[in-house]
Design a protein around this motif. Structure first.
Motif, PDB file in Angstrom:
ATOM      1  N   PHE A  70       0.832  -1.208   0.000  1.00 35.76           N
ATOM      2  CA  PHE A  70       0.000   0.000   0.000  1.00 35.76           C
ATOM      3  C   PHE A  70       0.869   1.261   0.000  1.00 35.76           C
ATOM      4  O   PHE A  70       1.977   1.273   0.561  1.00 35.76           O
ATOM      5  CB  PHE A  70      -0.909   0.032   1.227  1.00 35.76           C
ATOM      6  CG  PHE A  70      -2.052  -0.942   1.182  1.00 35.76           C
ATOM      7  CD1 PHE A  70      -3.327  -0.523   0.822  1.00 35.76           C
ATOM      8  CD2 PHE A  70      -1.859  -2.272   1.513  1.00 35.76           C
ATOM      9  CE1 PHE A  70      -4.395  -1.416   0.788  1.00 35.76           C
ATOM     10  CE2 PHE A  70      -2.913  -3.175   1.489  1.00 35.76           C
ATOM     11  CZ  PHE A  70      -4.182  -2.749   1.121  1.00 35.76           C
ATOM     12  N   HIS A  71       0.313   2.332  -0.595  1.00 33.91           N
ATOM     13  CA  HIS A  71       0.985   3.623  -0.638  1.00 33.91           C
ATOM     14  C   HIS A  71      -0.050   4.738  -0.450  1.00 33.91           C
ATOM     15  O   HIS A  71      -1.088   4.728  -1.111  1.00 33.91           O
ATOM     16  CB  HIS A  71       1.690   3.845  -1.977  1.00 33.91           C
ATOM     17  CG  HIS A  71       2.604   2.736  -2.382  1.00 33.91           C
ATOM     18  ND1 HIS A  71       3.972   2.765  -2.158  1.00 33.91           N
ATOM     19  CD2 HIS A  71       2.367   1.550  -3.009  1.00 33.91           C
ATOM     20  CE1 HIS A  71       4.521   1.665  -2.630  1.00 33.91           C
ATOM     21  NE2 HIS A  71       3.565   0.910  -3.144  1.00 33.91           N
ATOM     22  N   LEU A  76      -4.333   3.550   2.217  1.00 34.52           N
ATOM     23  CA  LEU A  76      -3.941   2.740   3.380  1.00 34.52           C
ATOM     24  C   LEU A  76      -5.149   2.325   4.227  1.00 34.52           C
ATOM     25  O   LEU A  76      -5.104   1.319   4.932  1.00 34.52           O
ATOM     26  CB  LEU A  76      -2.904   3.480   4.216  1.00 34.52           C
ATOM     27  CG  LEU A  76      -3.330   4.650   5.107  1.00 34.52           C
ATOM     28  CD1 LEU A  76      -3.656   4.170   6.510  1.00 34.52           C
ATOM     29  CD2 LEU A  76      -2.238   5.690   5.194  1.00 34.52           C
ATOM     30  N   ALA A  79      -6.743  -1.283   4.044  1.00 39.23           N
ATOM     31  CA  ALA A  79      -6.032  -2.458   4.564  1.00 39.23           C
ATOM     32  C   ALA A  79      -6.933  -3.464   5.287  1.00 39.23           C
ATOM     33  O   ALA A  79      -6.823  -4.679   5.055  1.00 39.23           O
ATOM     34  CB  ALA A  79      -4.879  -2.012   5.466  1.00 39.23           C
ATOM     35  N   TYR A  89       3.347  -1.410   3.949  1.00 46.14           N
ATOM     36  CA  TYR A  89       3.042  -0.013   3.621  1.00 46.14           C
ATOM     37  C   TYR A  89       4.344   0.775   3.548  1.00 46.14           C
ATOM     38  O   TYR A  89       5.287   0.503   4.290  1.00 46.14           O
ATOM     39  CB  TYR A  89       2.136   0.605   4.692  1.00 46.14           C
ATOM     40  CG  TYR A  89       1.729   2.032   4.423  1.00 46.14           C
ATOM     41  CD1 TYR A  89       0.779   2.328   3.458  1.00 46.14           C
ATOM     42  CD2 TYR A  89       2.293   3.089   5.136  1.00 46.14           C
ATOM     43  CE1 TYR A  89       0.392   3.632   3.189  1.00 46.14           C
ATOM     44  CE2 TYR A  89       1.910   4.399   4.886  1.00 46.14           C
ATOM     45  CZ  TYR A  89       0.960   4.667   3.911  1.00 46.14           C
ATOM     46  OH  TYR A  89       0.590   5.967   3.650  1.00 46.14           O
ATOM     47  N   GLU A  91       5.668   4.622   4.019  1.00 46.44           N
ATOM     48  CA  GLU A  91       5.376   5.983   4.483  1.00 46.44           C
ATOM     49  C   GLU A  91       6.250   6.948   3.689  1.00 46.44           C
ATOM     50  O   GLU A  91       7.469   6.844   3.692  1.00 46.44           O
ATOM     51  CB  GLU A  91       5.670   6.111   5.981  1.00 46.44           C
ATOM     52  CG  GLU A  91       5.327   7.444   6.577  1.00 46.44           C
ATOM     53  CD  GLU A  91       3.821   7.693   6.690  1.00 46.44           C
ATOM     54  OE1 GLU A  91       3.434   8.847   6.884  1.00 46.44           O
ATOM     55  OE2 GLU A  91       3.044   6.714   6.584  1.00 46.44           O
ATOM     56  N   TYR A 112      -2.859   1.420  10.600  1.00 51.59           N
ATOM     57  CA  TYR A 112      -1.457   1.013  10.419  1.00 51.59           C
ATOM     58  C   TYR A 112      -1.178  -0.337  11.095  1.00 51.59           C
ATOM     59  O   TYR A 112      -0.224  -1.017  10.725  1.00 51.59           O
ATOM     60  CB  TYR A 112      -0.515   2.072  10.992  1.00 51.59           C
ATOM     61  CG  TYR A 112      -0.210   3.228  10.072  1.00 51.59           C
ATOM     62  CD1 TYR A 112       0.944   3.250   9.293  1.00 51.59           C
ATOM     63  CD2 TYR A 112      -1.065   4.323   9.992  1.00 51.59           C
ATOM     64  CE1 TYR A 112       1.238   4.313   8.458  1.00 51.59           C
ATOM     65  CE2 TYR A 112      -0.789   5.398   9.160  1.00 51.59           C
ATOM     66  CZ  TYR A 112       0.362   5.388   8.392  1.00 51.59           C
ATOM     67  OH  TYR A 112       0.651   6.448   7.564  1.00 51.59           O
ATOM     68  N   PHE A 115      -0.590  -3.678   9.019  1.00 50.50           N
ATOM     69  CA  PHE A 115       0.567  -3.932   8.163  1.00 50.50           C
ATOM     70  C   PHE A 115       1.637  -4.727   8.905  1.00 50.50           C
ATOM     71  O   PHE A 115       1.976  -4.430  10.051  1.00 50.50           O
ATOM     72  CB  PHE A 115       1.162  -2.612   7.664  1.00 50.50           C
ATOM     73  CG  PHE A 115       0.203  -1.808   6.830  1.00 50.50           C
ATOM     74  CD1 PHE A 115      -0.208  -2.268   5.583  1.00 50.50           C
ATOM     75  CD2 PHE A 115      -0.306  -0.612   7.297  1.00 50.50           C
ATOM     76  CE1 PHE A 115      -1.109  -1.545   4.815  1.00 50.50           C
ATOM     77  CE2 PHE A 115      -1.203   0.130   6.542  1.00 50.50           C
ATOM     78  CZ  PHE A 115      -1.614  -0.339   5.298  1.00 50.50           C
TER      79      PHE A 115
END
Length: 343
Positions: A70-71, A76, A79, A89, A91, A112, A115
């Motif tokens: 993911f970007h 994000l 997810a 991911y 950052e 987050y 991930f």
């Protein structure tokens, strides 16, 4: 190995977009790119699917992948939907508008947490994210992988600096340039303000577009610098843009890494940059300026062809190539892909 990248778009000009493009182009694994918006016309050589326009085919690629990379926001936040897949991911910045509001500390920390690994493009980016997210379990997930470029793409002419220095001593036209999106993150206005205090033989060129483009353009007209500032918009042939410059100056309020600085170095240009996290990891303190000290930047520009030597540029190029070559970046990502898949 099948890797799916999920990103908002692949429009030209963004560091995250450039990273995805390079991983797909130079990587050895099978990569697919899924965007939230319409496919980009800029990277037609890359197979792209729109999640909204081609949901069935997109989900099929995701279902058959070994890993989802993911970007950016809001990508994000997707997810949790793909709970059945391993997810990582990257950052890409040290700051975003969500960090103005405390409630997003909790919201971001939730998303987050899905991930397995969180890659950061600089130590500054890692620290900023670490300070933002809530929970000790994130520490073990962080890893820094610097962005890289293909140095062979850029036209490094060793005579450029000699020619620029000669122009400087003969009071001929000196072109200052900056590549970057016109957003609240960048500080193109500072360069326009400094240009007003430079001799008339100095001019300025901007590459990029964004929501502050028109306001900066209007400000330039208002202070009577229209004839000395060129707004080039989005540039597809970035190496040629650098080829026409004498000095590269990157002004930003915050920055995750500063890929354009590496590109300018690869082009053989002397470089100055804002003294902010991310950029400080690329440029020596001597060539950094504080955004609130216009006179500091003015002095650096006026003296750059006196203070910097060809040897300085050679060492800067050598050190940058060792640290930020695209092959090293690709190897770092692919070794992590393999470890995560097999883990």
């Amino acid at each position: 190995m099948k890797i799916v990248h999920i990103i908002n778009n692949l429009e030209i000009g963004g560091g995250a977009q450039a990273l995805v493009k390079d991983i797909v182009k130079y990587g050895k694994y099978d990569h697919k790119v899924i965007t939230l918006e319409k496919p980009s016309l800029q990277f037609v050589e890359i197979e792209q699917l729109s999640l909204l326009r081609n949901p069935i085919k997109s989900i099929n690629h995701i279902f058959n992948s070994d890993l989802i990379h993911f970007h950016l926001f809001p990508s994000l936040y997707l997810a949790p939907i793909f709970f059945f897949k391993k997810k990582i991911y990257t950052e890409h910045n040290t700051y975003n508008r969500r960090r103005k509001y405390k409630i997003f500390k909790y919201i971001d920390s939730f998303f987050y947490s899905f991930f397995i690994k969180i890659f950061c493009i600089s130590d500054g980016t890692k620290k900023a994210l670490s300070d933002w997210l809530i929970g000790k379990n994130f520490t073990s997930k962080f890893e820094v992988i610097y962005n890289g470029i293909d140095f062979s793409v850029f036209k490094r002419n060793q005579n450029r600096f000699v020619n620029s220095k000669e122009k400087y001593h003969n009071n001929q036209n000196i072109v200052i340039g900056m590549v970057g999106s016109f957003t609240e993150q960048k500080y193109q206005k500072l360069l326009v303000e400094v240009l007003a205090d430079l001799p008339i033989n100095y001019s300025l060129r901007f590459a990029g577009n964004g929501n502050t483009f028109e306001s900066i353009q209007n400000y330039t007209d208002q202070i009577g610098l229209k004839d000395r500032v060129q707004f080039c918009g989005l540039i597809s042939d970035i190496p040629s843009f650098y080829d026409d410059l004498d000095i590269y100056v990157h002004a930003a309020h915050w920055e995750g890494f500063g890929l354009t600085i590496i590109e300018a170095i690869a082009s053989g240009l002397p470089v100055l940059a804002s003294n902010v996290s991310g950029l400080k990891e690329i440029i020596e303190p001597t060539y950094l300026f504080n955004n609130d000290e216009k006179s500091n930047l003015l002095k650096l520009i006026e003296n750059i062809f006196i203070d910097i030597t060809i040897n300085d540029l050679e060492n800067l190029f050598k050190n940058s190539k060792e640290a930020f070559d695209i092959n090293m970046m690709i190897q770092n990502y692919e070794s992590n892909y393999k470890l995560i898949k097999n883990g």
